[in-house]
Design an enzyme around this catalytic site. Structure first.
Site, PDB file in Angstrom:
ATOM      1  N   HIS A  74      29.338  24.550  42.948  1.00 49.84           N
ATOM      2  CA  HIS A  74      28.901  25.950  42.852  1.00 49.84           C
ATOM      3  C   HIS A  74      30.072  26.900  42.694  1.00 49.84           C
ATOM      4  CE1 HIS A  74      30.076  26.901  47.051  1.00 49.84           C
ATOM      5  NE2 HIS A  74      29.619  25.706  47.354  1.00 49.84           N
ATOM      6  N   CYS A 124      30.716  20.661  49.981  1.00 45.25           N
ATOM      7  CA  CYS A 124      30.398  20.977  48.591  1.00 45.25           C
ATOM      8  C   CYS A 124      31.665  21.136  47.749  1.00 45.25           C
ATOM      9  CB  CYS A 124      29.552  22.240  48.519  1.00 45.25           C
ATOM     10  SG  CYS A 124      27.852  21.985  49.070  1.00 45.25           S
TER      11      CYS A 124
END
Length: 453
Positions: A412, A428
């Site tokens: 992201h 992440c």
């Protein structure tokens, strides 16, 4: 001891590292702006900046060296010999805070810069061998947040998504480095933010460019070659740009709150200023944009400013991704195994690592909503109900979410591109918003993502 010998001694010192606390432990209210809890010899310690504030990040391994001030207290110095922080136990910090109100003048009370300089350790500020200074962070406190829009968040929340004010650095931008960064960017090898500083992200990009092209670049010897290449393909690295009425109109928000409840009240997690928006548009550090245009009124349409000219988005089809945790870099390959693009990345940490092995891309969301559910993962502040946070580049996952087959994990964007590759995340993979957008345009469901150490 001369200043030169002092600096050399510090460079030979053991690099300062601190293990992160694995079990979550709440900081006292007075330390709300501090880095994550740290322990040394069984005692909780704080890193106190020269201005008396608590450092809200942990310096990356190798970015600082350990020393002692005139009173024998442990201090962290950057490679120019500038004080980054003084190490204090919780008890020392409590006495310090009660005596000086938490934000004293460090020169007046001895906690900070002038103390060790007055004891003979006169480190002159000068560029280090890389022409850069250690990372600085003057933003808002870290706060927990889930990692995925509309899906359960990871068990351990990521670091703050707060967007700090434009960062300044004591190092002077080098326009030859700007040209190098633009050259790499145009060739599909991201140097991260373009800021004219020869940092780790640039060095990693140089290695990736050599891997992609089969030709190594010498930043010093190849200056003229780089400029010639830029002039023939895309133009010189810096050009003028006229701020439009649309640029000035926004919409913008005054600030991005840390509290999720207040975030959820905003119609969008938009940019906070024209300069922030333009910096991302041209892949620049906001501080560097302002350095190039010291007298510019960014809010006035018709204002002519200087910006860099980065490359357009890569258009290849990506078949495989490697997320290299050790290098803090993401590599994208085509079906024939050719390197398509490389991006600096923040990938996991020791306490909450990224997935091991191979996963796959499940879906791609552009400008995703962000769902916060305190019952599934964690509680942030006083928020005890499900919240929907509207999209925007300053949202928790920036403006792109590439969901992976391991629940709650993804690739992201970020509201703070200048920290990419310099801090730890909680599992992440974070890229700059523009790099995440480029990657999202080249992947589809089923693309493999391999995590390596």
């Amino acid at each position: 001891m001369t200043a030169a010998k002092c600096i050399e001694t510090m460079k030979k010192a053991t690099f300062y590292t601190i293990p992160l606390l694995i079990a979550a432990l709440a900081l006292p209210a007075t330390a709300a702006h501090a880095h994550e809890p740290l322990y040394k010899n069984g005692q909780q310690i704080f890193l106190v900046a020269p201005d008396g504030s608590l450092l809200d990040y942990i310096p990356e391994y190798g970015s600082v060296v350990m020393g002692r001030d005139g009173r024998g207290r442990p201090i962290l110095l950057d490679h120019n010999g500038n004080l980054v922080a003084t190490e204090m136990t919780a008890g020392e910090y409590g006495v310090y805070r009660d005596s000086y109100g938490g934000a004293p003048d460090p020169a007046a009370n001895g906690w900070g810069r002038r103390d060790w300089r007055q004891n003979g350790d006169r480190f002159a500020a000068r560029p280090n061998r890389f022409g850069e200074s250690a990372p600085r962070w003057n933003g808002q406190p870290s706060s927990a947040f889930p990692q995925a829009p509309e899906i359960p968040a990871p068990a351990s929340p990521d670091i703050s998504e707060e967007r700090p004010a434009a960062r300044t650095s004591s190092a002077k931008p080098d326009m030859n480095v700007v040209a190098l960064q633009v050259f790499l960017d145009r060739n599909g090898i991201s140097p991260g933010v373009i800021d004219g500083l020869m940092g780790d992200n640039v060095r990693k990009a140089l290695a990736a460019y050599a891997k992609k092209s089969g030709r190594a670049i010498d930043p010093e010897a190849d200056k003229e070659t780089i400029l010639q290449s830029l002039s023939l393909e895309g133009g010189l690295p810096v050009r003028t740009y006229t701020i439009t009425a649309e640029d000035a109109a926004g919409p913008y928000v005054a600030s991005i709150p840390s509290d999720y409840g207040k975030k959820a009240e905003l119609p969008a997690l938009s940019y906070t200023s024209v300069s922030e928006m333009l910096a991302e548009k041209f892949h620049m550090g906001e501080g560097f944009l302002k350095t190039l245009n010291p007298d510019a009124d960014f809010s006035r349409p018709g204002t002519v400013i200087k910006v860099v000219t980065p490359g357009g988005k890569q258009k290849d089809t990506v078949a495989r991704i490697i997320a290299d945790k050790g290098r803090k870099q993401l590599f994208a390959y085509d079906a024939e195994g050719g390197l398509v693009a490389a991006y600096p990345a923040t990938i996991g940490s020791n306490d909450t690592p990224s997935p091991s092995g191979t996963v796959t891309v499940e879906r791609i969301a552009i400008d995703p909503n962000y769902t916060y559910d305190p019952k599934k993962n964690f509680k942030q502040g006083d928020n005890d109900r499900v919240l929907t946070i509207n999209p925007g580049p300053n949202g928790p996952v920036g403006n792109v979410w590439i969901a992976l087959s391991k629940p709650s994990y993804g690739i992201h964007g970020t509201p703070d591109p200048e920290r990419i590759g310099k801090t730890s995340s909680h599992g992440c993979v974070r890229l700059t918003n523009w790099d995440a957008q480029e990657l999202a345009g080249m992947v589809k469901a089923g693309v493999t993502v391999e995590f390596i150490d």
